[in-house]
Motif scaffolding. Structure first.
Motif, PDB file in Angstrom:
ATOM      1  N   MET A   1      -6.376  98.144  55.799  1.00 25.35           N
ATOM      2  CA  MET A   1      -6.833  97.753  54.466  1.00 25.35           C
ATOM      3  C   MET A   1      -6.982  99.020  53.643  1.00 25.35           C
ATOM      4  N   GLU A   2      -6.633  98.937  52.365  1.00 24.83           N
ATOM      5  CA  GLU A   2      -6.723 100.092  51.473  1.00 24.83           C
ATOM      6  C   GLU A   2      -7.343  99.673  50.148  1.00 24.83           C
ATOM      7  N   VAL A   3      -8.028 100.633  49.532  1.00 22.37           N
ATOM      8  CA  VAL A   3      -8.540 100.414  48.188  1.00 22.37           C
ATOM      9  C   VAL A   3      -8.544 101.756  47.465  1.00 22.37           C
ATOM     10  N   ASP A   4      -8.214 101.734  46.184  1.00 20.97           N
ATOM     11  CA  ASP A   4      -8.248 102.918  45.330  1.00 20.97           C
ATOM     12  C   ASP A   4      -9.333 102.719  44.281  1.00 20.97           C
ATOM     13  N   ILE A   5     -10.168 103.734  44.102  1.00 21.17           N
ATOM     14  CA  ILE A   5     -11.271 103.656  43.140  1.00 21.17           C
ATOM     15  C   ILE A   5     -11.185 104.876  42.226  1.00 21.17           C
ATOM     16  N   ASP A   6     -11.037 104.651  40.929  1.00 26.53           N
ATOM     17  CA  ASP A   6     -11.023 105.763  39.980  1.00 26.53           C
ATOM     18  C   ASP A   6     -12.414 106.376  39.919  1.00 26.53           C
ATOM     19  N   ILE A   7     -12.461 107.709  39.931  1.00 23.93           N
ATOM     20  CA  ILE A   7     -13.743 108.411  39.844  1.00 23.93           C
ATOM     21  C   ILE A   7     -13.681 109.449  38.731  1.00 23.93           C
ATOM     22  N   LYS A   8     -14.847 109.786  38.219  1.00 22.75           N
ATOM     23  CA  LYS A   8     -14.950 110.807  37.173  1.00 22.75           C
ATOM     24  C   LYS A   8     -15.334 112.162  37.768  1.00 22.75           C
ATOM     25  N   THR A   9     -15.875 112.142  38.973  1.00 18.11           N
ATOM     26  CA  THR A   9     -16.261 113.360  39.682  1.00 18.11           C
ATOM     27  C   THR A   9     -15.018 114.189  39.980  1.00 18.11           C
ATOM     28  N   SER A  10     -15.175 115.493  40.013  1.00 19.94           N
ATOM     29  CA  SER A  10     -14.074 116.383  40.391  1.00 19.94           C
ATOM     30  C   SER A  10     -13.566 115.981  41.778  1.00 19.94           C
ATOM     31  N   GLY A  11     -12.247 115.889  41.904  1.00 18.32           N
ATOM     32  CA  GLY A  11     -11.653 115.537  43.188  1.00 18.32           C
ATOM     33  C   GLY A  11     -12.004 116.542  44.268  1.00 18.32           C
ATOM     34  N   ASP A  12     -12.074 117.823  43.877  1.00 17.75           N
ATOM     35  CA  ASP A  12     -12.437 118.867  44.827  1.00 17.75           C
ATOM     36  C   ASP A  12     -13.855 118.665  45.353  1.00 17.75           C
ATOM     37  N   LYS A  13     -14.775 118.351  44.463  1.00 20.53           N
ATOM     38  CA  LYS A  13     -16.175 118.159  44.844  1.00 20.53           C
ATOM     39  C   LYS A  13     -16.304 116.959  45.791  1.00 20.53           C
ATOM     40  N   TYR A  14     -15.600 115.885  45.455  1.00 19.44           N
ATOM     41  CA  TYR A  14     -15.626 114.672  46.280  1.00 19.44           C
ATOM     42  C   TYR A  14     -15.042 114.963  47.673  1.00 19.44           C
ATOM     43  N   PHE A  15     -13.894 115.649  47.706  1.00 16.38           N
ATOM     44  CA  PHE A  15     -13.259 115.980  48.982  1.00 16.38           C
ATOM     45  C   PHE A  15     -14.157 116.895  49.825  1.00 16.38           C
TER      46      PHE A  15
END
Length: 152
Positions: free
Chosen positions: A7-21
């Motif tokens: 199962m997969e889901v994509d969620i748009d975020i406003k947080t920096s991708g680097d910070k999230y990763f």
């Protein structure tokens, strides 16, 4: 033999991708501080935080209010900003033969997306799909995004 699923889901975020990763790759224990209502523990059992092959113990609560645990081995793919947690033991293996959770940061133009993938093997054709886990990860992502947008 069980039935393999994904199962997969994509969620748009406003947080920096680097910070999230970096949160998931290097400081997963910080999600306990951010989301104490969802995660009660992220303990290092073996290895080092931020190091692939390390073993983590998670204690978490799904929407049903029941506390669960998972012993996972982490893999980190810096280049693709992907972190996977393969479950080695825990509550989820009472429902599934195998269970792996993957989160990845994707950047498309100006949009940043948090992708969650759950790969699982059911015990039989009629076993459950992990919809409750996907709902949990969607909520986790939204809560993390809201937390970081408050200037933390």
């Amino acid at each position: 033999m069980g039935v393999l699923g994904k199962m997969e889901v994509d969620i748009d975020i406003k947080t920096s991708g680097d910070k999230y990763f970096r949160l998931w790759a290097n400081k997963p224990y910080h999600v306990v501080d951010i989301l104490p209502h969802k995660y009660q523990c992220c303990e290092l059992l073996e290895g080092k935080f931020g190091q692939p092959g390390s073993i983590l113990l998670w204690i978490y609560t799904l929407a049903d209010g029941k506390m669960r645990y998972a012993k996972t081995i982490i893999d980190i793919d810096e280049e693709n900003k992907l972190v996977s947690f393969k479950v080695l033991g825990g509550s989820v293996l009472e429902e599934y033969k195998s269970f792996t959770v993957i989160t990845q940061v994707l950047t498309k133009g100006t949009m940043t997306t948090a992708k969650w993938v759950v790969e699982f093997e059911r015990f039989n054709d009629y076993g459950p799909y992990p919809k409750d886990y996907m709902d949990f990860f969607i909520g986790v992502t939204r809560d993390i995004d809201a937390y970081y947008l408050k200037d933390h």
